[in-house]
Design a protein around this motif. Sequence first.
Motif, PDB file in Angstrom:
ATOM      1  N   ALA A 175       1.116  -1.297  -0.043  1.00 34.39           N
ATOM      2  CA  ALA A 175      -0.163  -0.025  -0.067  1.00 34.39           C
ATOM      3  C   ALA A 175       1.282   1.056   0.185  1.00 34.39           C
ATOM      4  CB  ALA A 175      -0.847   0.037   1.294  1.00 34.39           C
ATOM      5  N   TRP A 205       2.322   1.243  -2.941  1.00 33.64           N
ATOM      6  CA  TRP A 205       1.680   2.334  -4.541  1.00 33.64           C
ATOM      7  C   TRP A 205       1.298   3.501  -4.641  1.00 33.64           C
ATOM      8  CZ3 TRP A 205       0.212  -0.595  -9.174  1.00 33.64           C
ATOM      9  CH2 TRP A 205      -0.652  -0.670  -9.294  1.00 33.64           C
ATOM     10  N   ARG A 206       1.201   4.103  -3.286  1.00 30.82           N
ATOM     11  CA  ARG A 206       1.362   5.481  -3.853  1.00 30.82           C
ATOM     12  C   ARG A 206       1.995   5.997  -4.210  1.00 30.82           C
ATOM     13  NH1 ARG A 206      -0.872   4.620   1.394  1.00 30.82           N
ATOM     14  NH2 ARG A 206       0.870   5.047   2.492  1.00 30.82           N
ATOM     15  N   SER A 209      -4.353   1.295  -4.567  1.00 32.31           N
ATOM     16  CA  SER A 209      -3.693   0.444  -3.712  1.00 32.31           C
ATOM     17  C   SER A 209      -3.528  -0.818  -4.728  1.00 32.31           C
ATOM     18  CB  SER A 209      -4.272   0.107  -2.556  1.00 32.31           C
ATOM     19  OG  SER A 209      -3.512  -0.359  -1.791  1.00 32.31           O
ATOM     20  N   ARG A 244      -2.738  -4.888  -2.936  1.00 26.43           N
ATOM     21  CA  ARG A 244      -2.631  -6.117  -2.470  1.00 26.43           C
ATOM     22  C   ARG A 244      -2.273  -7.392  -2.632  1.00 26.43           C
ATOM     23  NH1 ARG A 244      -8.109  -7.120   0.466  1.00 26.43           N
ATOM     24  NH2 ARG A 244      -9.374  -8.052  -0.738  1.00 26.43           N
TER      25      ARG A 244
END
Length: 648
Positions: A524, A527-528, A538, A540
Amino acid sequence: MITRLRLRNWKSHQDSSFAFSRGVNAILGIMGSGKSSVMDAIAFGLFGTFPAVQGRKLALDDVIMQLPSRKEAASVELEFLAGGRTYQVLREISRGKGSTAELREEGVLKEVSARGVTREVERILGMDYDLFSKAVYAEQNGLDYFLKIPTGQRRAHIDRMLRLDRFELARTEAVALEGKVRAGREERARILGQLEQENLPERAAAAAAEVQSLQEAIALAEEGRQAAAIQRQALQEQIGSAEEADLLLQKTLRLLEGLRGGMDEITLREGRNRKIVRGKDLAQLEAELKGLEKGLGEKRLQLDAVTRRVQDAKTRRTLAEEAKGRVAGVKGQCPLCGNPVSPDRKALLIRERDGQISSLQEEVALGLQEAARIQGEIAALEQRIADGRLERERVLHAYREIKEMEEKVQELLRVKGEHEARVSLLQEQLAGTELRTLRHQREDAVARERSLETELRGQRQRLADKEALLADCLRRLEMLERSRAELQREERIADALDKFGKALRSTQEQLRTTFLGNVNLLMASLWRELYPYGDFASARLGVEEGDYVLQLQRGEWQDAETVSGGERSLACLSLRIAFSLAFLPQLKWLILDEQAISALAQVMRERLPQFAEQVFVITHDSALSAGLPQVHRLERDKGRGEATAVVQ
């Protein structure tokens, strides 16, 4: 951090050197220029292998340079930093001979075997080749390796990377062991039931009583046997003494008889010697011998005188004969005086010489007769002297023997007295002793002793049988108690194994949950930073039907395999980095080989260094390396078989 790499005769690299730094290090070059060989060399330097060798697509000899010229050996020198210390690894490959290696720490040699170096590197870095290849090194076209794992096998794959498969293996073994323990417990319970039906305490008590009774009977029989043995021994000693005394008596009597015979022989010899010396006077014999020896000496002197007279007459006769010969040989004149010699004178001289010769011849004959007479007298005297000496020796020998016989008689009388005294003593000792009776008594004692020994053997055999029975009962009683204790212990073990298996399963699930939570937190955050758009919020690692799946969130979560290639690659990159950070939080290395995604260029330059301390990117796309501080450009004319050249 990897700081330095040098390749000699490694594939297309004849002698290539690289200096690496923190952040992104790009290896740029066209296809076939030797880019992937650099990353293979890093893997080989650290762990002694790389993907193509591990997958048996290549042999070690295949990495030794063939063009532009065939080489017989290749080497990889790698330097890296870990824990604030500098390490150097040197691995060499000799054609047909395998590889050698050495490891130095701060320049000091630490290990010299290939396997030993690999073990030390694994210890220093905290990872092995398998973890390196999955969490650090994304080989060519391997960024999305997670998506290539067949559905249903991904969780097992991640479990192996996390070593969680060991929990499952341990749980399986615990369950199997529990089954064995419970099966063994059932068998032990069956045996315990059989033992409890045997009335072992009563049987052991009865056997112990019989053993005690037999031991008492054996003790009594042993006392009787010992008494019989003592009596037999006493009789044997008494008989032995009597037999010895009797033998000595008989021997002494034989000796007395021999002494009597010896004394008779001595008396006989003494009588013969006395006959020899009877009327013989040694002094008179000596005087007669001396008179004869004196007369012999006088006769020898007379013989010498006569012999000299005869010899003198013979000499004078010889001279007269020689003179006659000279006179007979005279012719007219004397050879001495020179006067003339007449025939008459010559005849007269010859007659005179003949008279002398005749007279001397007669004198010689008379002398020889006298000498013969004297020699006869000498021979007679010598014979008388020899006879006298012989007689003297006979008399002397007889006198000596008489003296010796007298001494022997005295000694024999003394010995005879001793033997007679011994005979009397032995006869007194044997008085009242009946050997036949003693021997009968001894035979009776021997028979009693043997009978008791036979009885003892039988009792001892019965005792041994009862003791064996008692020992078996006690052993089985001990087995009974031990089986009861083992039964309880095995029940506790089985319960503990059941709890242990459940704890392993719970721990495995908790570790999976913790790992999954850590990876998803990292993804998470990554990804940002990695994804600059708002299409997907996001990324996962989700769980569906008991297996892992890579997902992106657009409102709801969806499988990453259903999105575009670039977004899927970023999702794979975020998963790769998350794996690296989750598995190796202290190392923070990342190697990406041939990721043909132009969208990664900005990510690598601006965001990737935030998550990985050192990143290696192998690519032919110059856009990916644009603006990077550390770019190694590889050039090679593969068509001409040239070696790789490194251009910074």
